[in-house]
Design a protein around this motif. Structure first.
Motif, PDB file in Angstrom:
ATOM      1  N   VAL A 152      43.064  13.251 -11.837  1.00 56.19           N
ATOM      2  CA  VAL A 152      42.749  11.900 -11.355  1.00 56.19           C
ATOM      3  C   VAL A 152      43.489  10.863 -12.197  1.00 56.19           C
ATOM      4  O   VAL A 152      44.042   9.889 -11.669  1.00 56.19           O
ATOM      5  CB  VAL A 152      41.223  11.646 -11.405  1.00 56.19           C
ATOM      6  CG1 VAL A 152      40.910  10.206 -11.017  1.00 56.19           C
ATOM      7  CG2 VAL A 152      40.472  12.612 -10.501  1.00 56.19           C
ATOM      8  N   ALA A 171      43.131   9.833 -24.006  1.00 54.80           N
ATOM      9  CA  ALA A 171      43.271  11.279 -23.813  1.00 54.80           C
ATOM     10  C   ALA A 171      43.112  11.921 -25.184  1.00 54.80           C
ATOM     11  O   ALA A 171      43.141  11.230 -26.215  1.00 54.80           O
ATOM     12  CB  ALA A 171      44.619  11.639 -23.189  1.00 54.80           C
ATOM     13  N   THR A 173      45.014  14.530 -26.618  1.00 53.70           N
ATOM     14  CA  THR A 173      46.148  15.121 -27.349  1.00 53.70           C
ATOM     15  C   THR A 173      47.362  14.185 -27.270  1.00 53.70           C
ATOM     16  O   THR A 173      47.496  13.406 -26.314  1.00 53.70           O
ATOM     17  CB  THR A 173      46.587  16.490 -26.757  1.00 53.70           C
ATOM     18  OG1 THR A 173      47.206  16.268 -25.487  1.00 53.70           O
ATOM     19  CG2 THR A 173      45.430  17.470 -26.619  1.00 53.70           C
ATOM     20  N   GLY A 241      31.059  13.520 -20.353  1.00 56.56           N
ATOM     21  CA  GLY A 241      30.459  13.159 -21.644  1.00 56.56           C
ATOM     22  C   GLY A 241      28.958  12.933 -21.537  1.00 56.56           C
ATOM     23  O   GLY A 241      28.401  12.196 -22.361  1.00 56.56           O
ATOM     24  N   ARG A 263      31.138   9.544  -5.162  1.00 56.08           N
ATOM     25  CA  ARG A 263      31.505  10.962  -5.008  1.00 56.08           C
ATOM     26  C   ARG A 263      32.300  11.088  -3.713  1.00 56.08           C
ATOM     27  O   ARG A 263      31.777  10.821  -2.634  1.00 56.08           O
ATOM     28  CB  ARG A 263      30.255  11.840  -4.914  1.00 56.08           C
ATOM     29  CG  ARG A 263      29.418  11.867  -6.177  1.00 56.08           C
ATOM     30  CD  ARG A 263      28.034  12.393  -5.877  1.00 56.08           C
ATOM     31  NE  ARG A 263      27.392  11.600  -4.836  1.00 56.08           N
ATOM     32  CZ  ARG A 263      26.429  12.045  -4.030  1.00 56.08           C
ATOM     33  NH1 ARG A 263      25.991  13.273  -4.126  1.00 56.08           N
ATOM     34  NH2 ARG A 263      25.903  11.256  -3.117  1.00 56.08           N
ATOM     35  N   VAL A 312      41.507  25.319 -17.064  1.00 53.74           N
ATOM     36  CA  VAL A 312      40.973  23.958 -16.837  1.00 53.74           C
ATOM     37  C   VAL A 312      39.763  23.707 -17.746  1.00 53.74           C
ATOM     38  O   VAL A 312      39.634  22.639 -18.344  1.00 53.74           O
ATOM     39  CB  VAL A 312      40.612  23.765 -15.350  1.00 53.74           C
ATOM     40  CG1 VAL A 312      39.812  22.481 -15.134  1.00 53.74           C
ATOM     41  CG2 VAL A 312      41.886  23.743 -14.501  1.00 53.74           C
TER      42      VAL A 312
HETATM   43  N1  LIG Z   1      33.414  11.421  -8.148  1.00 56.44           N
HETATM   44  C1  LIG Z   1      34.414  11.965  -7.487  1.00 56.44           C
HETATM   45  O1  LIG Z   1      34.556  11.780  -6.283  1.00 56.44           O
HETATM   46  C2  LIG Z   1      35.410  12.803  -8.229  1.00 56.44           C
HETATM   47  C3  LIG Z   1      36.502  13.381  -7.575  1.00 56.44           C
HETATM   48  C4  LIG Z   1      37.434  14.114  -8.327  1.00 56.44           C
HETATM   49  C5  LIG Z   1      37.227  14.289  -9.691  1.00 56.44           C
HETATM   50  N2  LIG Z   1      36.116  13.744 -10.261  1.00 56.44           N
HETATM   51  C6  LIG Z   1      35.852  13.890 -11.690  1.00 56.44           C
HETATM   52  O2  LIG Z   1      36.904  13.261 -12.382  1.00 56.44           O
HETATM   53  C7  LIG Z   1      37.113  13.945 -13.596  1.00 56.44           C
HETATM   54  C8  LIG Z   1      38.550  14.323 -13.692  1.00 56.44           C
HETATM   55  O3  LIG Z   1      38.800  15.327 -12.720  1.00 56.44           O
HETATM   56  P1  LIG Z   1      40.163  16.111 -12.768  1.00 56.44           P
HETATM   57  O4  LIG Z   1      40.082  17.222 -11.792  1.00 56.44           O
HETATM   58  O5  LIG Z   1      41.253  15.157 -12.671  1.00 56.44           O
HETATM   59  O6  LIG Z   1      40.010  16.712 -14.252  1.00 56.44           O
HETATM   60  P2  LIG Z   1      40.979  17.598 -15.129  1.00 56.44           P
HETATM   61  O7  LIG Z   1      42.373  17.537 -14.627  1.00 56.44           O
HETATM   62  O8  LIG Z   1      40.321  18.909 -15.268  1.00 56.44           O
HETATM   63  O9  LIG Z   1      40.941  16.829 -16.544  1.00 56.44           O
HETATM   64  C9  LIG Z   1      39.758  16.529 -17.202  1.00 56.44           C
HETATM   65  C10 LIG Z   1      40.127  16.119 -18.629  1.00 56.44           C
HETATM   66  O10 LIG Z   1      39.056  15.330 -19.153  1.00 56.44           O
HETATM   67  C11 LIG Z   1      39.098  15.392 -20.577  1.00 56.44           C
HETATM   68  N3  LIG Z   1      37.745  15.617 -21.071  1.00 56.44           N
HETATM   69  C12 LIG Z   1      36.956  16.692 -20.855  1.00 56.44           C
HETATM   70  N4  LIG Z   1      35.770  16.533 -21.467  1.00 56.44           N
HETATM   71  C13 LIG Z   1      35.821  15.325 -22.086  1.00 56.44           C
HETATM   72  C14 LIG Z   1      34.894  14.580 -22.880  1.00 56.44           C
HETATM   73  N5  LIG Z   1      33.652  15.042 -23.160  1.00 56.44           N
HETATM   74  N6  LIG Z   1      35.290  13.379 -23.357  1.00 56.44           N
HETATM   75  C15 LIG Z   1      36.522  12.886 -23.079  1.00 56.44           C
HETATM   76  N7  LIG Z   1      37.434  13.550 -22.332  1.00 56.44           N
HETATM   77  C16 LIG Z   1      37.081  14.745 -21.843  1.00 56.44           C
HETATM   78  C17 LIG Z   1      40.016  16.571 -20.944  1.00 56.44           C
HETATM   79  O11 LIG Z   1      41.246  16.032 -21.408  1.00 56.44           O
HETATM   80  P3  LIG Z   1      41.496  15.644 -22.957  1.00 56.44           P
HETATM   81  O12 LIG Z   1      42.390  16.714 -23.499  1.00 56.44           O
HETATM   82  O13 LIG Z   1      42.135  14.321 -22.860  1.00 56.44           O
HETATM   83  O14 LIG Z   1      40.147  15.631 -23.627  1.00 56.44           O
HETATM   84  C18 LIG Z   1      40.247  17.270 -19.609  1.00 56.44           C
HETATM   85  O15 LIG Z   1      41.484  17.931 -19.536  1.00 56.44           O
HETATM   86  C19 LIG Z   1      36.143  15.114 -13.614  1.00 56.44           C
HETATM   87  O16 LIG Z   1      34.983  14.711 -14.304  1.00 56.44           O
HETATM   88  C20 LIG Z   1      35.840  15.313 -12.161  1.00 56.44           C
HETATM   89  O17 LIG Z   1      34.591  15.923 -11.944  1.00 56.44           O
HETATM   90  C21 LIG Z   1      35.224  13.023  -9.567  1.00 56.44           C
END
Ligand SMILES: NC(=O)c1ccc[n+]([C@@H]2O[C@H](COP(=O)([O-])OP(=O)(O)OC[C@H]3O[C@@H](n4cnc5c(N)ncnc54)[C@H](OP(=O)(O)O)[C@@H]3O)[C@@H](O)[C@H]2O)c1
Length: 330
Positions: A152, A171, A173, A241, A263, A312
């Protein structure tokens, strides 16, 4: 057909590529031979039993696909067998075939691979709908995108930059921050080493930002509120978080802030169609110029979905992790 089947024991799960019943598309749907899908955080939660699909939707994992139209329902107009397409799903992408409403489809440009196409629907439509519809991000405004290296995040950075906004990211890293800056972020903050409120307040001379796109939730809530300008908007899309925090309503009221949660998966079909069309109208032609790019971190064969999920889970990806389906249906 074959699909990934989840075998769960409490919150531990195994993923197996197995024979399942064929998909039966409705008369107003098209059937797709899936060539590639992608891993989303929601898939990990669903596999753990923590995020069930909306009622009536496929139990099979997979919120997006790139593939080829294999059959067309009698009520569907304007589609041909063999069309190369991508689309947002409510489930069912980790399979050889899936059914989808034709208005959710976007044409895959000839020069693009299915792998590139599968990197688009879920994260670009999430970033688009939240930045531009919910938060109404405008040219000249500032936006903080947390988890900038996520699927995202990498989509959001590019669209916000293209829209003329100034983008700040967090981020975990140096490599992810570097990639975010290449994509258009003007400041990258390592949240493990730096205080993002202090850093952004310093660069904005104490003003803060107009919009925050936040998948972190509880752990960042009060910092996010402190970072927003008057009339600012926090859009929460995830709870990486944590789910809870004590809220300072003085900040919300005192700055006339908006806090929104959304969502994509549970939106009604009509809204998903509208989001897809609005996104395509505004940004699809820019993809064709190459100024916007789907960001693919890595590609796994669908049979290796367990390894892709582990990757992931360990936060290793910058952009999308793709699952390729190279085996034909029979
Ligand atoms: N609401 C919706 O409609 C919707 C739709 C799509 C996705 N999402 C949400 O959006 C988020 C991103 O999705 P994605 O698929 O793009 O994820 P992703 O590519 O898997 O990346 C998530 C990244 O978040 C960072 N992270 C993980 N835990 C963390 C924490 N506790 N504090 C800070 N950073 C953290 C990590 O990167 P770092 O190495 O930088 O820590 C991780 O690589 C997810 O939470 C997903 O569930 C929501």
């Amino acid at each position: 057909m074959k699909a990934i089947v989840v075998k769960r024991d409490k919150q531990r799960y195994r993923l197996a590529w197995e024979e399942v019943p064929d998909v039966k598309p409705g008369s107003d749907e098209v059937l797709i031979d899936v060539k590639a899908t992608a891993v989303n955080r929601a898939d990990l939660l669903q596999a753990m039993g923590l995020y069930p699909p909306p009622p009536g939707e496929s139990e099979i994992l997979g919120l997006e696909m790139a593939g080829v139209v294999a059959a067309i329902g009698p009520q569907v107009k304007g589609r041909r067998i063999g069309d190369r397409v991508i689309g947002l799903l409510s489930g069912g992408g980790y399979a050889q075939q899936v059914a989808i409403h034709p208005q959710l489809l976007l044409e895959l440009p000839d020069s693009w691979s299915y792998v590139q196409g599968a990197a688009i629907p879920e994260v670009w439509l999430t970033a688009y709908s939240n930045l531009f519809i919910e938060a109404a991000l405008q040219s000249g405004q500032t936006v903080m995108i947390h988890a900038g290296g996520s699927g995202v995040g990498t989509a959001g950075i590019q669209m916000a930059r293209e829209a003329g906004a100034t983008v700040y990211v967090t981020a975990g890293t140096a490599a992810k921050l570097k990639r975010c800056r290449e994509l258009g972020a003007s400041l990258g903050i390592n949240y493990k080493q730096q205080d993002f409120v202090r850093e952004v307040m310093a660069i904005t001379r104490g003003q803060g930002v107009d919009v925050i796109l936040d998948p972190i939730g509880g752990a960042y809530l009060n910092q996010n509120l402190a970072l927003l300008k008057e009339n600012g908007c926090l859009v929460n899309i995830g709870l990486l978080g944590g789910t809870t925090a004590e809220i300072n309503l003085g900040a919300v009221l005192g700055k006339s802030l908006r806090i929104i949660g959304t969502r994509l998966r549970s939106r009604p079909l009509a809204q998903k169609i509208e989001i897809t069309r609005m996104f395509a109208d505004r940004f699809w032609s820019i993809f064709e110029t190459g100024r916007l790019q789907p960001i693919v971190d890595s590609v796994f064969e669908i049979q290796d979905a367990p390894a892709a999920h582990d990757y992931v889970k360990q936060n290793k990806n910058t952009g999308k992790v793709i699952l390729e389906i190279s085996s034909p249906r029979h």
